[in-house]
Design an enzyme around this catalytic site. Structure first.
Site, PDB file in Angstrom:
ATOM      1  N   PRO A  45      42.036  29.559  50.329  1.00 38.38           N
ATOM      2  CG  PRO A  45      42.699  30.913  52.108  1.00 38.38           C
ATOM      3  CD  PRO A  45      42.535  29.473  51.710  1.00 38.38           C
ATOM      4  CG  HIS A  78      40.920  45.121  42.706  1.00 41.24           C
ATOM      5  ND1 HIS A  78      41.594  44.525  43.743  1.00 41.24           N
ATOM      6  CD2 HIS A  78      40.486  46.314  43.191  1.00 41.24           C
ATOM      7  CE1 HIS A  78      41.563  45.311  44.810  1.00 41.24           C
ATOM      8  NE2 HIS A  78      40.891  46.397  44.493  1.00 41.24           N
ATOM      9  CE1 TYR A 117      46.347  35.549  46.098  1.00 44.15           C
ATOM     10  CE2 TYR A 117      46.060  37.583  44.850  1.00 44.15           C
ATOM     11  CZ  TYR A 117      45.529  36.500  45.512  1.00 44.15           C
ATOM     12  OH  TYR A 117      44.159  36.366  45.612  1.00 44.15           O
ATOM     13  CE1 TYR A 150      43.210  35.918  42.409  1.00 44.62           C
ATOM     14  CE2 TYR A 150      41.641  37.607  41.766  1.00 44.62           C
ATOM     15  CZ  TYR A 150      42.471  37.043  42.710  1.00 44.62           C
ATOM     16  OH  TYR A 150      42.576  37.602  43.957  1.00 44.62           O
ATOM     17  CE  LYS A 168      38.914  31.269  41.111  1.00 39.58           C
ATOM     18  NZ  LYS A 168      38.159  32.160  40.252  1.00 39.58           N
TER      19      LYS A 168
END
Length: 399
Positions: free
Chosen positions: A298, A79, A206, A393, A302
């Site tokens: 979550p 991704h 998200y 991220y 991480k």
């Protein structure tokens, strides 16, 4: 009682314990891994997984796979970004463009399968399905781990070092002398599902909505994983498929007409979470790794990455301590590991509070919800803000 002498006894045979065992094997250091779960129990516990670029490198470049058969690459889903969705519209955060990095969608259970296969291939001493595990004599130069096997036979493993990689219900963390613990509790949980449906998005979404947070993830071409914010006391079994899809669709709805692809829900569960850090991560000849020492919400993806980063640092200091006879090297472990842990704690807390609906009095919620929209709008309209998210991220270099 049967007795074994080794250099490192690792309590916990999940990804952290197996990765550490694999790295130590590469340095010529002997170890024994014990775990009260069976291999089948771990292998069939479905868990999501987003791997940072350095986590992928750790798997692909340290001999976990036969050369040319790096399953994390061939079976993982690369991704190059994520979508932030709010106000009913999606905004793409392009990691490749911002920081030149990607992440990989690769379930934690697959990481376990790969590492377990590598340790079996290399003759690793792995002992699963045990009971009554206990650690003794940590104030000596030869600590011991005892346990009983499935037949009730008692075993003792004597080692130079013991590593607690035994997860969030660790028996080892309480044995760290003079520890401090830091917590952050959250007033919400995630309602997670697995469903039989095609992908709704090429990358993770998200979503922040007036009804609460939702995360749209993927698993395979035909099975997907999704989550939505709920009360920690929610009864997952009380939700029908129609009710679940109605809630998810409502949280993703917007003027752009986006809709999720639906299908039968094959698993549903409520996942409470919290932030936790214990320091120090070392006491004498006992060291902690992964969830035994820290957990994160979550939202920032991480948890597994922190555990793997711990093992990279820990393998290095153990090799110096035992391979080169420099026990003072163990003193470096806590500070080096926690430098990354606290950055990840901040990043996960930031992502969580930016996207979840805050409970409380109505007037406070109004303020928080409008503040969240302001923060998200600022983030997606600022290259500097989007770059910070992309850096966090995709992961920071291991110190």
């Amino acid at each position: 009682m049967t007795m074994t002498r080794t250099q490192v006894a690792i309590v916990g045979g999940g990804p952290a314990g197996l990765m550490l065992s694999h790295l130590l094997h590469g340095s010529g250091i002997e170890c024994v891994v014990v775990d009260n779960r069976t291999v089948e129990e771990i292998r069939t516990t479905h868990r999501a997984g987003i791997l940072e670029r350095d986590s992928v490198r750790l798997l692909a470049e340290t001999g976990v796979y036969a050369s040319g058969h790096e399953r994390v690459i061939t079976h993982g889903d690369r991704h190059g970004g994520i979508y932030l969705r709010f106000g009913g519209e999606s905004h793409h955060i392009d990691f490749e463009e911002l920081v030149g990095a990607s992440v990989w969608l690769y379930p934690q259970t697959d990481v376990f399968v790969d590492l377990h296969a590598a340790r079996v291939r290399d003759g690793g001493d792995l002992r699963y399905g045990i009971t009554d595990t206990a650690v003794h004599d940590l104030d000596t130069d030869l600590p011991r781990v005892t346990y009983a096997d499935a037949d009730g036979q008692v075993h003792q493993v004597t080692a130079d070092l013991v590593v607690g990689a035994d997860g969030s219900r660790s028996i080892c963390r309480d044995l760290v002398a003079g520890h401090d613990r830091y917590f952050r509790e959250y007033p919400f949980a995630w309602f997670g599902i697995l469903c039989e449906a095609p992908r709704s998005s090429p990358e993770l979404i998200y979503a922040r909505s007036d009804r609460g947070f939702a995360l749209i993830s993927q698993r395979t071409d035909t099975v997907q994983r999704m989550y939505f914010q709920c009360d920690p006391t929610e009864d997952a079994s009380a939700w029908s498929d129609d009710r679940i899809w109605g809630e998810l669709q409502a949280r993703l709805a917007g003027p752009d007409g986006f809709e999720l692809s639906e299908g039968p829900v094959i698993e549903r569960t409520v996942l409470p979470f919290r932030s936790f850090v214990q320091t120090p991560m070392r006491s004498g000849r006992l060291l902690l790794a992964g969830d035994a020492a820290h957990t994160v919400p979550p939202t920032g993806a991480k948890g597994l990455n922190l555990a793997l980063a711990d093992t990279r640092v820990l393998a290095e200091v153990v090799e110096r301590a035992l391979g080169k006879g420099d026990l003072d090297a163990l003193d470096d472990y806590t500070d080096r590991a926690l430098a990354r842990v606290w950055k990840a704690q901040h990043f996960s807390y930031w992502m969580t509070t930016m996207l979840h609906r805050a409970p409380g009095q109505r007037e406070h919620r109004d303020f928080d919800e409008l503040r969240q929209l302001g923060e998200l709008t600022s983030l997606v309209s600022s290259e500097a803000g989007a770059t910070y998210l992309a850096e966090g991220y995709t992961g920071w270099p291991t110190p």
